[in-house]
Write a protein that holds these residues in place. Structure first.
Motif, PDB file in Angstrom:
ATOM      1  N   LEU A 180       4.232  86.443 -59.117  1.00 56.65           N
ATOM      2  CA  LEU A 180       4.375  87.390 -58.021  1.00 56.65           C
ATOM      3  C   LEU A 180       3.736  88.733 -58.379  1.00 56.65           C
ATOM      4  O   LEU A 180       3.174  89.412 -57.511  1.00 56.65           O
ATOM      5  CB  LEU A 180       5.856  87.577 -57.683  1.00 56.65           C
ATOM      6  N   MET A 181       3.799  89.101 -59.651  1.00 59.80           N
ATOM      7  CA  MET A 181       3.181  90.348 -60.105  1.00 59.80           C
ATOM      8  C   MET A 181       1.700  90.178 -60.417  1.00 59.80           C
ATOM      9  O   MET A 181       1.047  91.103 -60.913  1.00 59.80           O
ATOM     10  CB  MET A 181       3.921  90.873 -61.343  1.00 59.80           C
ATOM     11  N   GLY A 182       1.136  88.989 -60.141  1.00 61.43           N
ATOM     12  CA  GLY A 182      -0.271  88.749 -60.385  1.00 61.43           C
ATOM     13  C   GLY A 182      -0.577  88.308 -61.792  1.00 61.43           C
ATOM     14  O   GLY A 182      -1.745  88.322 -62.206  1.00 61.43           O
ATOM     15  N   GLY A 183       0.437  87.923 -62.548  1.00 58.47           N
ATOM     16  CA  GLY A 183       0.235  87.548 -63.938  1.00 58.47           C
ATOM     17  C   GLY A 183       0.565  86.101 -64.200  1.00 58.47           C
ATOM     18  O   GLY A 183       0.552  85.262 -63.295  1.00 58.47           O
ATOM     19  N   GLU A 235       4.370  84.010 -73.878  1.00 61.30           N
ATOM     20  CA  GLU A 235       3.473  85.148 -73.656  1.00 61.30           C
ATOM     21  C   GLU A 235       3.424  85.500 -72.171  1.00 61.30           C
ATOM     22  O   GLU A 235       3.116  84.653 -71.324  1.00 61.30           O
ATOM     23  CB  GLU A 235       2.062  84.827 -74.148  1.00 61.30           C
ATOM     24  N   LEU A 236       3.747  86.761 -71.867  1.00 61.48           N
ATOM     25  CA  LEU A 236       3.679  87.292 -70.506  1.00 61.48           C
ATOM     26  C   LEU A 236       2.435  88.166 -70.386  1.00 61.48           C
ATOM     27  O   LEU A 236       2.224  89.064 -71.199  1.00 61.48           O
ATOM     28  CB  LEU A 236       4.938  88.113 -70.189  1.00 61.48           C
ATOM     29  N   ARG A 237       1.606  87.901 -69.364  1.00 60.72           N
ATOM     30  CA  ARG A 237       0.434  88.735 -69.086  1.00 60.72           C
ATOM     31  C   ARG A 237       0.486  89.164 -67.628  1.00 60.72           C
ATOM     32  O   ARG A 237       0.589  88.314 -66.738  1.00 60.72           O
ATOM     33  CB  ARG A 237      -0.867  87.968 -69.342  1.00 60.72           C
ATOM     34  N   ILE A 238       0.445  90.469 -67.404  1.00 63.54           N
ATOM     35  CA  ILE A 238       0.460  90.993 -66.037  1.00 63.54           C
ATOM     36  C   ILE A 238      -0.552  92.120 -65.928  1.00 63.54           C
ATOM     37  O   ILE A 238      -0.779  92.870 -66.891  1.00 63.54           O
ATOM     38  CB  ILE A 238       1.858  91.511 -65.625  1.00 63.54           C
ATOM     39  N   PRO A 239      -1.205  92.276 -64.759  1.00 64.51           N
ATOM     40  CA  PRO A 239      -2.099  93.420 -64.558  1.00 64.51           C
ATOM     41  C   PRO A 239      -1.283  94.712 -64.530  1.00 64.51           C
ATOM     42  O   PRO A 239      -0.265  94.796 -63.830  1.00 64.51           O
ATOM     43  CB  PRO A 239      -2.761  93.130 -63.206  1.00 64.51           C
ATOM     44  N   ALA A 240      -1.716  95.706 -65.316  1.00 63.89           N
ATOM     45  CA  ALA A 240      -0.975  96.974 -65.409  1.00 63.89           C
ATOM     46  C   ALA A 240      -1.959  98.091 -65.728  1.00 63.89           C
ATOM     47  O   ALA A 240      -2.157  98.443 -66.898  1.00 63.89           O
ATOM     48  CB  ALA A 240       0.113  96.881 -66.470  1.00 63.89           C
TER      49      ALA A 240
END
Length: 902
Positions: free
Chosen positions: A628-631, A646-651
């Motif tokens: 939902l956060m684009g990751g 591993e969590l990857r999200i655009p930030a």
């Protein structure tokens, strides 16, 4: 994606275009013209009309005439004086014209006598040759004398003439002094050898001559010439339409057997004064006489739509048809288009209906199309109008075939869709059953524990205080487990329904990570685990992200790592690069089998061999939140060597607001909150919940009055002053929405806080629009209740400013109640305005601005009028950013305005 209406039009256009394309390809085959001629001939025979047959006479040099004339004049061909006697008799008998379908190209005895008998009413035959010959000068001189026009002088006429390499002309002495006309007897046949068209003009050596039939009509109309004008050829008072190739399409009469035919010997007997020949003169009077031979040995024959006929008869019948105006007009573009549209309309309409067609509709549509198209063609033919009927019929037939194929394909697709839907429904039913089984299991265990230990506490008089407290702690843990289970399912449902939104803002990353680790540090300590945080160099101070959701994801991952790790440590490692935040949760636990790495992210699915308590929803919700956060979230593990999530999200990097508070040091003890005071009116239909909230309010320091429905809440709120009304929004009889609306309509200006089981979405927005100042969701913790009600406690700072920050507005004292209600409505309009801005609905913001601009000044609030008109203007221009700025101005004004009544 195409809309349904667009798909309907597309299907119809595909069928129509496909029908035209296939018909166009069919028209290029050899079968097409032959089928077209066959149908046209059959239609002509059916629609043929009878003529009086009183304009022409045929004089046939048949075999009987040859036998009877042989003793007197010898064998065929006769000396030319024989024709001279016949010509003088016909001229004296009043024949309109005499056309000799005999080629007088060679000299014979009696040529001078025949030349002397000929006049301008006589027509001699010329024959077209398919190969060129070298002709002497006297030939060209003769051709120039007998030609209608020179090709260079009349290019339009020449362009319509049938061109030949050469012509065989009659003897020059026969035409030189007599001024007899010459006509070309060669016929125009189609590829199947049938004569359906007449070539009225012929071109050779740059000279234009008339066809034999047209020459006969010219000879019969002395003083009139031939003209071509507007696609029509005229001879005297008669005019006939020409096709693009200059041909005429005459229709042969139905009564060809009524054609008057005289044997040549009878004509010659009458010309020589034999007894019994007086009637011959009456027969030929005022008629065009065609003289020639139909003898099987000497005559030529032509195939026609009505059968095989001698060429002599064909010329006479063509003349009769032309004089009667029995001629077909060339095809017209508008008629061909109309026929094509008529042929394509029904199959295109059937295709547009898609799978709604029934099989019999094709039969009915095809029959109707045949009837309509055949009727149109018959009507056109009856009106002597040619058309490309076969092309329209072929296009319609091809379109019907395409429509049928599309229907069958659509049925196949529909069958496939129903199959997949059935499969999906069965799978959904299986998953629902599995879900219910899991939920039943997950709910039954904590409920059983709660009920059992609660009975111990209720009826175990001798268990002692310490054991009772232990039981209460177990009950509390199981209640928290139930609440987590319900919240997880609600979050999962909201995400799948697309109702969960990401709200990005600038947040201090290190503070967020410290908070996550601090939250779980005690849990790790209780298990004897080390919980570490490792932040890589280059981490910005602030990033644009949804801190709440990131915290939720990291707590889920760290909580799982701590739960399944028996010894060692758990590490949260964070780094940032190229606008992406990467967080790894590493543990030293037992690891996860490779075949379970993807399964653990499915609802209620767990790794093989796991026995620890849990709902099986945490990782599923975690992955959906990351997406939902684009990751994304990826897991890697080896049994016995721990796991890494591993969590990857655009930030992207962001800047903290200037007024952002400085974070407290991690682990600093929170100050003990002070007691609040004031009176709260609680309205809720659930007695148990009322009792619980009353205990919570008392713990916060409030005194509370509780009622059970909206009507009681209205009476209580209007009877005594309260710091705030805590109002359940889903009560029976009168719900909270209607209750707050009635309170505001009666002028109630006190604070109202909505109390609802909904976590987000339109119910919360509706509560604010109806007049609530804030909304709190159930179940509510003591801390959340303090946060919401603190602004309304005794001695708390009021939302409206006073003193130097206040904006005094002088208002008529008689409007006190109306002004209070107006300002309250302005606050509700502000909430609606912000909701419309979030949805991008500038039509709503324009309406709100128009309303504010028209009413504010009436109460004396000119600033509201100014802001409202500006909102309306910016909404019309589509400037959402300016509307948002004006909404902030309105909020500031409403917070600071201070009505002063006079």
């Amino acid at each position: 994606m195409l809309s349904e209406s667009n798909r309907v039009w597309l299907r119809a256009l595909v069928v129509a275009a496909g029908g035209l394309l296939l018909a166009g390809l069919f028209s290029q085959t050899t079968l097409y013209p032959r089928l077209s001629w066959w149908l046209g001939d059959a239609l002509q025979r059916r629609l043929a009309v009878a003529l009086p047959m009183d304009r022409v006479v045929v004089v046939d040099v048949d075999e009987a005439s040859m036998l009877r004339l042989a003793p007197r004049h010898g064998a065929w061909p006769y000396a030319r004086d024989v024709y001279a006697r016949a010509q003088r008799f016909l001229a004296s008998s009043g024949a309109r014209a005499v056309a000799y379908d005999i080629l007088f190209a060679e000299g014979r005895d009696g040529d001078d006598a025949f030349a002397a008998a000929l006049d301008a009413r006589a027509v001699l035959a010329a024959a077209a040759l398919p190969y060129p010959y070298a002709r002497p000068a006297d030939y060209h001189a003769q051709l120039g004398r007998i030609a209608l026009v020179d090709a260079q002088a009349a290019p339009r006429v020449a362009s319509l003439a049938r061109a030949w390499p050469d012509l065989t002309l009659p003897l020059a002495r026969l035409t030189q002094a007599s001024q007899a006309r010459v006509g070309v007897i060669s016929t125009l046949t189609d590829e199947d050898g049938v004569v359906r068209r007449l070539a009225p003009l012929h071109l050779a050596h740059g000279k234009v001559l008339p066809g034999f039939t047209v020459a006969a009509l010219l000879a019969a109309a002395p003083g009139h010439g031939l003209s071509v004008d507007g696609g029509r050829l005229s001879v005297g008072e008669h005019a006939w339409p020409l096709a693009s190739d200059g041909s005429i399409a005459p229709r042969l009469p139905a009564n060809i057997g009524d054609l008057t035919v005289l044997p040549f010997h009878q004509l010659l007997d009458a010309a020589e004064g034999a007894a019994g020949g007086a009637h011959i003169g009456d027969i030929v009077r005022d008629r065009i006489v065609f003289i020639g031979s139909s003898s099987a040995v000497l005559g030529d024959f032509a195939l026609t739509p009505v059968g095989r006929l001698p060429g002599l008869y064909v010329n006479a019948l063509l003349a009769e048809s032309l004089l009667a105006g029995l001629v077909l007009s060339p095809p017209r573009l508008w008629l061909d288009l109309a026929l094509a549209l008529l042929a394509l309309a029904l199959p295109a309409g059937l295709a547009a209906r898609g799978t709604a067609i029934r099989p019999r509709d094709f039969g009915i549509g095809f029959a109707a199309g045949v009837v309509l198209l055949a009727g149109a063609d018959v009507g056109a033919a009856a009106a002597s109008q040619q058309s490309h009927w076969l092309f329209a019929a072929a296009a319609g037939l091809a379109a019907f075939a395409l429509a049928l194929l599309m229907w069958l394909f659509a049925l196949y697709q529909e069958k496939q869709r129903l199959h997949y839907e059935k499969t999906a429904a069965l799978e959904a039913n299986r998953l629902k059953t599995e879900f219910l089984n899991h939920m039943t299991h997950e709910l039954r265990t904590p409920i059983t524990a709660i009920m059992g230990f609660n009975k111990f506490n209720l009826y175990g008089d001798d268990i002692g205080r310490e054991q009772r407290l232990r039981h209460s702690a177990i009950i509390a843990r199981n209640c928290e487990h139930l609440l987590a289970l319900v919240n997880n399912n609600l979050d999962l449902a909201r995400m799948e329904a697309g109702q969960l939104k990401v709200e990005r803002a600038a947040h201090e990353v290190r503070a967020l990570l410290d908070d996550v680790v601090a939250t779980l540090r005690m849990l790790a300590h209780d298990k004897g685990l080390a919980l570490e945080l490792a932040v890589a160099a280059g981490m910005p101070q602030a990033l644009s992200l949804d801190a709440f959701r990131v915290r939720q994801v990291l707590i889920n991952l760290l909580g799982n790592a701590i739960k399944f790790t028996a010894q060692g440590k758990v590490t949260l490692a964070a780094k940032w690069e190229t606008d992406e935040l990467s967080c790894e949760v590493r543990d030293s636990g037992p690891g996860i089998p490779a075949n379970s790495l993807e399964r653990i992210f499915q609802p209620f699915q767990r790794a093989s061999g796991v026995t620890a308590a849990g709902t099986g929803l945490g990782l599923s919700i975690t992955r959906k939140l990351a997406e939902l956060m684009g990751g994304s979230i990826r897991a890697r593990s080896e049994p016995g060597k721990g796991s890494v999530f591993e969590l990857r999200i655009p930030a992207p990097e962001a800047t903290l607001p200037v007024s952002a508070p400085t974070r407290a040091a991690a682990g600093a003890p929170a100050p003990t909150p002070a007691k609040l005071s004031g009176r709260i009116l609680l309205a809720d239909d659930n007695a148990d919940l009322r009792e619980l909230v009353q205990v919570q309010l008392a713990d916060l320091g409030f005194s509370c009055t509780a009622v059970g429905d909206g009507i009681e809440a209205i009476d209580a709120a209007l009877a005594e002053p309260y710091n705030a009304v805590l109002l359940d929004m889903d009560m029976p009889f009168m719900d909270g929405y209607e209750t707050v609306r009635v309170l505001r309509e009666r002028g109630y200006t006190g604070s109202v806080v909505g109390f609802t089981a909904h976590q987000a979405g339109s119910p919360l927005e509706r509560a604010l629009i109806e007049g609530c100042d804030d909304v709190v969701s159930k179940p509510v913790s003591l801390e959340r209740l303090r946060e919401v009600l603190a602004p309304y406690a005794e001695g708390a700072a009021k939302p409206r400013a006073s003193g130097a920050d206040a904006i005094p507005v002088l208002v008529d004292g008689r409007l006190r109640t109306l002004v209070a209600r107006f300002l309250l409505n302005c606050g509700r309009d502000l909430a609606r305005l912000r909701a419309a801005l979030e949805g991008g609905d500038l039509a709503v913001t324009r309406s709100i601005g128009h309303s504010l601009g028209g009413v504010g000044g009436s109460y004396g609030f000119e600033e509201i009028t100014r802001i409202g008109r500006a909102i309306e203007e910016r909404s019309i221009r589509g400037d959402a950013a300016s509307v948002g700025s004006l909404a902030a101005q309105l909020e500031d004004f409403l917070a600071r305005v201070q009505p002063e009544y006079r």
